[in-house]
Design an enzyme around this catalytic site. Structure first.
Site, mmCIF file in Angstrom:
data_model
loop_
_atom_site.group_PDB
_atom_site.id
_atom_site.type_symbol
_atom_site.label_atom_id
_atom_site.label_comp_id
_atom_site.label_asym_id
_atom_site.label_seq_id
_atom_site.Cartn_x
_atom_site.Cartn_y
_atom_site.Cartn_z
ATOM 1 N N GLY A 220 24.780 32.504 20.934
ATOM 2 C CA GLY A 220 24.660 30.983 20.952
ATOM 3 C C GLY A 220 26.051 30.201 20.489
ATOM 4 O O GLY A 220 25.992 29.047 20.195
ATOM 5 N N ASN B 253 15.264 34.699 27.137
ATOM 6 C CA ASN B 253 14.566 34.483 25.984
ATOM 7 C C ASN B 253 14.656 32.992 25.750
ATOM 8 O O ASN B 253 15.488 32.289 25.390
ATOM 9 C CB ASN B 253 15.292 35.234 24.827
ATOM 10 N N GLU C 245 17.669 37.287 15.185
ATOM 11 C CA GLU C 245 17.083 36.020 14.691
ATOM 12 C C GLU C 245 15.897 36.498 13.518
ATOM 13 O O GLU C 245 15.432 36.178 12.595
ATOM 14 C CB GLU C 245 16.779 34.900 15.452
ATOM 15 N N GLU D 126 23.298 43.118 21.299
ATOM 16 C CA GLU D 126 23.554 41.508 21.420
ATOM 17 C C GLU D 126 24.591 41.327 19.812
ATOM 18 O O GLU D 126 23.918 41.321 18.736
ATOM 19 C CB GLU D 126 22.173 40.636 20.966
ATOM 20 N N SER E 279 25.507 35.099 24.721
ATOM 21 C CA SER E 279 26.074 33.857 25.580
ATOM 22 C C SER E 279 26.474 34.301 27.147
ATOM 23 O O SER E 279 27.474 34.107 27.664
ATOM 24 C CB SER E 279 27.498 33.500 25.048
ATOM 25 N N HIS F 145 14.812 41.339 17.382
ATOM 26 C CA HIS F 145 16.181 40.245 17.730
ATOM 27 C C HIS F 145 16.618 39.828 16.538
ATOM 28 O O HIS F 145 15.966 39.922 15.313
ATOM 29 C CB HIS F 145 15.452 38.954 18.418
ATOM 30 N N LYS G 157 13.113 31.468 23.018
ATOM 31 C CA LYS G 157 13.192 31.370 21.773
ATOM 32 C C LYS G 157 12.082 29.985 21.558
ATOM 33 O O LYS G 157 11.212 30.138 22.140
ATOM 34 C CB LYS G 157 14.660 30.840 21.190
#
Length: 248
Positions: free
Chosen positions: A168, A10, A92, A162, A207, A90, A12
């Site tokens: 991140g 991904n 985010e 996730e 990660s 996701h 992003k």
């Protein structure tokens, strides 16, 4: 049953045509027979890929088929430009754009209707982890999706766990911690369909890198990885794909 591993990169809101060429070249040097490699670039770069030996995915899809939805992209549009998968829900998107569990379920249906396999992301924030309420939180995320699809459609869905606290941050759930949640997710799916639960792939995202990938992929219920930052470095991403392919 043995499930074929999958590694999803991904990007992003990162990447450029130069990196499209770099990654395509790096991956072309290997033969990935035992793993499905999927790349999720920004929508504007999807058609920059030429002939490739891996699969393409969108990073998001609208819960509507068409209409006055400026900035959105429909499942039909993704299918037309060659996407076989799409990320849905996701963290985010959920956090920054306020996507609800019900919207995620609608997006899953829109994707399946167009022959695109949704990769449904679920996972808990740090607060839920510390309260030991992660399973309840994830079950609430799963419920609308499992209600929206029938058993045949469910087999087309990929899930990705996730943990938000690991995205991140450089932190990652231990392989044993991740396996525990993956087993829980599979058990929840089995309540709808035991057959689908055996076939559905559940990826780990948070990660993932070449240091922890092998240990994660060795777990019984972890069927690959949803890779963020490491997918933006062709050598790192290729190494992770090689590990999933059974190479050392």
């Amino acid at each position: 049953m043995a499930r074929k591993l999958m590694v999803v990169g991904n990007w992003k809101m990162n990447g450029c045509r130069q990196y499209v060429n770099e990654l395509t070249t790096a991956l072309s040097l290997h033969c990935f027979n035992s793993v499905d490699v999927v790349v999720c670039p920004p929508a504007c770069l999807i058609q920059s890929f030429g002939s490739i030996d891996f699969l393409l995915a969108g990073q998001d899809v609208s819960d509507c088929n068409d209409g006055a939805y400026t900035g959105d992209i429909s499942a039909a549009m993704l299918a037309e430009i060659g996407c076989e998968y799409v990320l849905v829900g996701h963290s985010e998107r959920r956090e920054m754009h306020g996507e609800t569990n019900q919207q995620v379920a609608q997006k899953v249906l829109r994707a399946i209707e167009q022959g695109i396999k949704p990769i449904v992301c679920v996972g808990e924030p740090l607060l839920m982890k510390e309260a030991k309420a992660e399973q309840d939180y994830i079950a609430e995320q799963l419920a609308p999706v499992l209600s929206a699809v029938n058993c045949e459609q469910l087999e087309q869905v990929v899930f990705a766990y996730e943990p938000i606290w690991a995205i991140g941050t450089g932190k990652s759930a231990s392989p044993e911690q991740a396996q525990c949640i993956h087993k829980f997710i599979r058990d929840v799916i089995s309540r709808k369909s035991e057959s689908a639960a055996e076939k559905v792939r559940i990826l780990y995202g948070g990660s993932v890198n070449f240091d922890n990938a092998q240990a994660l992929f060795a777990q019984d219920d972890i069927d690959g990885g949803l890779v963020g930052g490491a997918s933006l470095k062709s050598d790192s991403f290729t190494t992770i794909c090689r590990y999933a392919n059974g190479e050392h």
